[in-house]
Each structure stands twice: as C-alpha cells, then as structure tokens.
Design a protein around this motif. Structure first.
Motif, short mmCIF file in Angstrom:
data_model
loop_
_atom_site.label_atom_id
_atom_site.label_comp_id
_atom_site.label_asym_id
_atom_site.label_seq_id
_atom_site.Cartn_x
_atom_site.Cartn_y
_atom_site.Cartn_z
N VAL A 67 22.88 1.74 -70.14
CA VAL A 67 22.90 2.37 -69.01
C VAL A 67 24.34 2.80 -68.49
O VAL A 67 25.45 3.66 -68.09
CB VAL A 67 22.39 1.85 -67.90
N LEU A 68 24.90 0.77 -68.54
CA LEU A 68 27.06 1.28 -68.24
C LEU A 68 27.07 2.34 -69.39
O LEU A 68 27.84 2.98 -68.48
CB LEU A 68 26.95 -0.03 -68.87
N GLU A 69 26.99 3.01 -71.01
CA GLU A 69 28.16 3.77 -71.50
C GLU A 69 27.60 4.78 -71.28
O GLU A 69 28.58 5.87 -71.51
CB GLU A 69 27.50 3.32 -72.81
N GLU A 70 26.49 5.49 -69.76
CA GLU A 70 25.84 6.46 -69.97
C GLU A 70 26.84 6.64 -68.31
O GLU A 70 26.28 8.08 -67.83
CB GLU A 70 24.82 6.47 -69.81
N GLY A 71 26.62 5.58 -67.74
CA GLY A 71 28.37 6.13 -66.59
C GLY A 71 27.07 5.23 -65.35
O GLY A 71 27.14 5.41 -64.08
N GLY A 72 26.45 4.53 -65.85
CA GLY A 72 25.43 3.85 -64.96
C GLY A 72 25.70 2.78 -63.88
O GLY A 72 27.07 2.55 -63.93
N ILE A 73 25.23 2.91 -62.83
CA ILE A 73 26.21 1.61 -61.63
C ILE A 73 24.65 0.00 -61.65
O ILE A 73 23.68 0.54 -61.94
CB ILE A 73 26.17 1.90 -60.36
N ILE A 74 25.19 -0.82 -62.51
CA ILE A 74 24.30 -1.57 -62.05
C ILE A 74 24.46 -3.39 -61.31
O ILE A 74 25.55 -3.27 -60.85
CB ILE A 74 24.11 -2.84 -63.59
N ILE A 75 24.32 -3.42 -61.10
CA ILE A 75 23.48 -4.93 -59.96
C ILE A 75 22.95 -5.87 -60.22
O ILE A 75 22.32 -6.37 -61.56
CB ILE A 75 23.35 -4.68 -58.72
N MET A 94 36.21 1.94 -67.53
CA MET A 94 36.42 3.17 -68.67
C MET A 94 35.96 4.49 -68.31
O MET A 94 35.98 5.67 -68.22
CB MET A 94 36.05 3.33 -70.27
N ASN A 95 34.82 4.95 -66.95
CA ASN A 95 34.29 5.52 -66.22
C ASN A 95 34.66 5.59 -65.38
O ASN A 95 34.31 5.42 -64.40
CB ASN A 95 32.73 5.67 -66.91
N SER A 96 35.03 6.89 -64.88
CA SER A 96 35.81 6.85 -63.62
C SER A 96 35.09 7.41 -62.74
O SER A 96 35.41 7.13 -61.15
CB SER A 96 37.01 8.00 -63.48
N ARG A 97 34.21 8.22 -62.69
CA ARG A 97 33.29 8.53 -62.32
C ARG A 97 32.29 7.61 -61.77
O ARG A 97 31.66 7.42 -60.53
CB ARG A 97 32.17 9.86 -63.00
N HIS A 149 30.29 -8.91 -73.64
CA HIS A 149 30.33 -9.08 -74.73
C HIS A 149 30.26 -7.47 -75.70
O HIS A 149 30.24 -7.60 -75.93
CB HIS A 149 29.66 -10.18 -75.02
N GLU A 150 28.52 -7.22 -75.07
CA GLU A 150 28.09 -6.87 -76.07
C GLU A 150 28.77 -4.95 -75.22
O GLU A 150 28.61 -4.48 -76.80
CB GLU A 150 26.37 -6.06 -75.36
N LEU A 151 29.28 -4.75 -74.03
CA LEU A 151 29.73 -3.65 -74.09
C LEU A 151 30.95 -3.79 -74.69
O LEU A 151 31.49 -2.76 -75.10
CB LEU A 151 29.94 -3.75 -72.63
N GLY A 152 31.94 -4.51 -75.03
CA GLY A 152 33.46 -4.30 -75.61
C GLY A 152 34.21 -4.33 -74.62
O GLY A 152 35.21 -4.64 -74.75
N ARG A 153 34.41 -4.20 -73.41
CA ARG A 153 35.03 -4.18 -72.63
C ARG A 153 34.77 -5.27 -71.18
O ARG A 153 33.54 -5.28 -70.97
CB ARG A 153 35.67 -2.55 -72.50
N PRO A 154 35.78 -4.78 -70.70
CA PRO A 154 34.95 -5.34 -69.11
C PRO A 154 34.28 -4.73 -68.25
O PRO A 154 33.86 -2.81 -68.51
CB PRO A 154 36.82 -5.77 -68.01
N ILE A 155 34.08 -4.90 -67.06
CA ILE A 155 33.15 -3.90 -66.02
C ILE A 155 33.65 -4.17 -64.75
O ILE A 155 34.18 -5.73 -64.77
CB ILE A 155 31.32 -4.29 -66.16
N LEU A 156 33.94 -3.24 -64.45
CA LEU A 156 33.56 -3.47 -62.49
C LEU A 156 33.17 -3.74 -62.42
O LEU A 156 32.29 -4.39 -62.56
CB LEU A 156 34.56 -2.03 -61.89
#
Length: 206
Positions: A23-31, A45-48, A135-142
């Motif tokens: 979901v994150l890789e597709e530009g989704g928002i998570i809580i 990395m997903n500016s939108r 860790h799985e995403l391989g980069r930080p999340i906002l």
C-alpha cells in the motif's frame, strides 16, 4: 474505504507487513502504532502521498515539521548531514525509543518537500510493527502524530476509534493494541548542546 488490520507487536506476521508495504509503495496512507501515540504516514519518496498527509492534517507540506521513521541509525545517512560523534552516541543510547531527534537535513530533504527545510526529525520507535514495515519498505516513512488537542483524548489511544474517524481518509489503519497518549520527547541537536524542545514520554540522559 480503509481497512482495519490487526497486527501483533510481539510477532508481526510477514504477510500483514508486506500488505502494508504494498500500500505504501502504491502511494497509500497508513495509520500505525509507535511506542508513543499512533502515527499517520506514507512513503517519503511519494510527493503526492506526502501532500495528502499534509492536507489531512491541515498543514502546508513545504512548512510542515514532519519526522521520518527509520529502521535504524544507518538509514538516516541519506537525509541528514554528517552527525557528530557525541550526538551519534546519544542517539544510539536512546534509540529505539520514544524520542524525536532534530538534525541538520541533507540536500535531499528540501527537494522532497519542495521547500528550504534545513532540519529533519528522526524517529526510531521501540515498536516491532512499524520497524518491520520500514525495514521491508527499505526507506523511511513520513510520520505525523494522530493527536488533535481539540479531540477527546481516546482518539490517540484506541485504534477502533481512530478507524471510525479516519476510515474514509486513509488506506490502512493498523490495530496494534492501545497507544500511549503522550508523544515523544523532542531533542534538538542542531546547535552545540542538545536542547529538549518538548518533554514527552522519553527521559533524556546525557
């Protein structure tokens, strides 16, 4: 409509973690849960997606003081300027834990936010769920807190209530148990001596 996804902090299932990362890789928002309050985030990395999080919070992304959640200290290197050894040691001593360390941002950060941001907040929460996701995403999340001073305090702690409020606005709300209702301690490390900007859950020791 967003989904409520139960993940157990002691032993997060890889399938559930992968689902969140997709979901994150597709530009989704998570809580998601942290070691303090629940947070809202997306792939940095997903500016939108970043703009969408800012809209949901009612803030301008070019001025927002977002933090990054990293998996470990090695992951911060692309987003911060060289960290002095004493500061690195302090961070190593306190992380993972309920702290946000404000550091000088690298040139990468202003480009991501289309702003002239000079600092960045770094979080490595002591929470297996979010650390596994990053860790799985391989980069930080906002990262930005689900914390609204005008709301009933339960919104920050009970994932079921968070789901009711945000299910039409975000893609996944992770149910990882009750959160705390006290935020992280913010330590500003951009001048000679570290300064506590906000006393939160973490007890800072020099």
């Amino acid at each position: 409509m967003g989904m409520l996804l139960k993940i157990y902090p002691e032993n997060p299932s890889h399938g559930s973690i992968r689902r969140v990362v997709d979901v994150l890789e597709e530009g989704g928002i998570i809580i998601y849960p942290t070691d303090t309050v629940y947070g809202m985030g997306c792939d940095i990395m997903n500016s939108r997606a970043v703009e969408k999080v800012a809209r949901l919070k009612g803030i301008n992304p070019t001025r927002a003081n977002f933090s990054f959640i990293c998996h470990d200290l090695s992951q911060i290197s692309g987003y911060t300027k060289q960290v002095d050894n004493p500061i690195y040691k302090l961070m190593k001593k306190h992380l993972p834990g309920p702290f946000t360390f404000i550091l000088h941002a690298s040139n990468q950060v202003p480009k991501m936010f289309k702003s002239n941001k000079k600092t960045v907040g770094i979080r490595i929460p002591d929470n297996n769920i979010i650390l596994e996701i990053v860790h799985e995403l391989g980069r930080p999340i906002l990262s930005t807190s689900i914390h609204d001073p005008d709301e009933v305090i339960e919104y920050t702690t009970d994932p079921e209530l968070i789901y009711e409020k945000y299910k039409d606005k975000v893609d996944i709300i992770i149910h990882g148990g009750y959160g705390n209702n006290e935020a992280s301690t913010i330590v500003n490390c951009t001048s000679e001596e570290p300064v506590i900007e906000r006393q939160g859950l973490g007890i800072f020791e020099h």
